[in-house]
Design an enzyme around this catalytic site. Structure first.
Site, PDB file in Angstrom:
ATOM      1  N   GLU A   1      -9.516  64.485  60.654  1.00 13.42           N
ATOM      2  CA  GLU A   1      -9.291  65.639  60.105  1.00 13.42           C
ATOM      3  C   GLU A   1      -9.857  65.730  58.468  1.00 13.42           C
ATOM      4  OE1 GLU A   1      -4.733  67.390  59.116  1.00 13.42           O
ATOM      5  OE2 GLU A   1      -4.107  66.177  61.067  1.00 13.42           O
TER       6      GLU A   1
ATOM      7  N   HIS B   1      -3.020  72.009  61.428  1.00 12.24           N
ATOM      8  CA  HIS B   1      -2.210  70.802  60.685  1.00 12.24           C
ATOM      9  C   HIS B   1      -1.300  71.846  60.150  1.00 12.24           C
ATOM     10  CE1 HIS B   1      -1.045  66.902  58.998  1.00 12.24           C
ATOM     11  NE2 HIS B   1       0.157  67.311  59.464  1.00 12.24           N
TER      12      HIS B   1
ATOM     13  N   SER C   1       2.258  64.188  65.065  1.00 11.48           N
ATOM     14  CA  SER C   1       2.220  63.285  64.638  1.00 11.48           C
ATOM     15  C   SER C   1       0.872  62.937  63.418  1.00 11.48           C
ATOM     16  CB  SER C   1       2.998  62.379  65.518  1.00 11.48           C
ATOM     17  OG  SER C   1       1.790  62.076  65.958  1.00 11.48           O
ATOM     18  N   ARG C   2       0.266  62.593  63.622  1.00  8.35           N
ATOM     19  CA  ARG C   2      -0.400  62.235  62.999  1.00  8.35           C
ATOM     20  C   ARG C   2      -1.406  62.118  63.891  1.00  8.35           C
ATOM     21  NH1 ARG C   2       1.466  64.100  59.011  1.00  8.35           N
ATOM     22  NH2 ARG C   2       2.071  63.204  57.265  1.00  8.35           N
TER      23      ARG C   2
END
Ligand code: DGY
Length: 323
Positions: free
Chosen positions: A266, A284, A236-237
């Site tokens: 990130e 990602h 997701s994040r």
């Protein structure tokens, strides 16, 4: 209209932008890297339409570089990089790319889940390292996936697509969410509160919408609720998980492993993650297939061209901003 593309997109998408009569000037980030803040500000001040990436922080200060900005078209379904209320206040519509990446993202989630359970990355390293000396009864034993319990935190489109895949593996499926999802029945997913899900699942896969409420949704306490034999998967994040707490839990053996596509800061990640064999890490790439990244680009371009023509936007997040 003048359009700024903050990072080069797949070729057919670039071709559409280059050929569009509606676009008078097209500026594309010439570098193979994210734009710096100064470059982003300068480009935003120059353009009418900003075609942004999820790594571009599109905050109020950036919007204030250009009081005439006509559209922010984000090349992602997630839009936590954009201050949407600030855009609405300034009358700037914001669009994203929903719907086209659910299957690819669920596929990658499944790849991560299988890889960490069956130790695929370790096994690949082992072969390449020339360590294989022949079949052995206990060599690289992993954990079964079939007939286990999958806990899906957030049964939106991607969570649902993951549940569809899990059915083929005869898994029991639990989900937690802010509300009951009527379509959960179609995939036999059972609604439970998140703590029940954490306690009962063999695999916990995270798919919540990321905002202040889901920041560090999974922290020390939540990791302790998980079974010691369970795995955590996050596509997701990054900030949904407290990454330092995750490292501690992995080191202490509080969970069996983790598979991650996203990271709290990130492109950085907690360095210890890279040293652990029971952790699978990818950069990602959940939506990174040519077909899907092209489809995402086409939605962004559709919105850009619609805005140039004064037509309705297909995926507008703040329709009230459109004058
Ligand atoms: C998104 O779209 O939000 C993903 O994180 C990247 O495709």
């Amino acid at each position: 209209m003048k359009v700024l593309v903050t990072r080069r997109l797949p070729e057919t998408v670039m071709g559409r932008l280059e050929k569009a009569n509606e676009i008078t000037e097209l500026r594309v980030n010439p570098h193979d890297r994210t734009l710096t803040r100064d470059e982003l500000e300068e480009g935003t001040a120059w353009c009418d339409i900003l075609l942004s990436q999820l790594v571009d922080p599109v905050d109020a200060a950036l919007m204030d570089c250009n009081s005439e900005l006509k559209l922010i078209a984000n090349y992602a379904v997630g839009y936590n990089n954009i201050d949407v209320p600030a855009a609405t206040e300034r009358g700037i519509p914001v669009t994203n790319t929903p719907g086209v990446l659910d299957d690819s993202t669920a596929d990658l989630t499944w790849v991560l889940l299988m890889a960490v359970a069956r130790r695929i990355v370790e096994a690949d390293r082992y072969m390449r390292g020339g360590e294989y000396e022949g079949w052995a009864p206990t060599l690289l034993m992993g954990t079964d996936v079939h007939h286990k319990t999958l806990g899906i935190v957030g049964l939106g489109r991607i969570g649902f697509a993951l549940a569809q895949r899990a059915r083929g593996f005869d898994m029991r499926i639990l989900y937690s969410d802010l509300e009951l999802k009527p379509y959960a029945e179609e995939v036999g997913a059972e609604y439970v509160d998140m703590y029940t899900l954490l306690r009962q699942s063999d695999f916990v896969s995270l798919h919540p919408f990321y905002d202040k409420k889901s920041h560090h949704l999974i922290d020390t306490r939540e990791l302790r609720e998980m079974k010691r034999s369970a795995f955590l998967i996050n596509v997701s994040r990054g900030p949904v998980v407290n990454e330092k707490a995750l490292v501690k839990a992995l080191k202490a053996g509080e969970i069996a492993g983790a598979a991650l596509d996203v990271y709290e800061r990130e492109p950085a990640m907690e360095p210890e993650l890279a040293k652990m064999d029971n952790v699978v890490i990818v950069p990602h790439i959940a939506s990174a297939s040519l077909e899907t990244r092209t489809a995402m680009g086409n939605i962004a371009v559709d919105n850009v061209l619609a805005r140039c023509r004064g037509d309705a936007l297909t995926t507008c997040l703040n329709p009230e901003a459109v004058g």
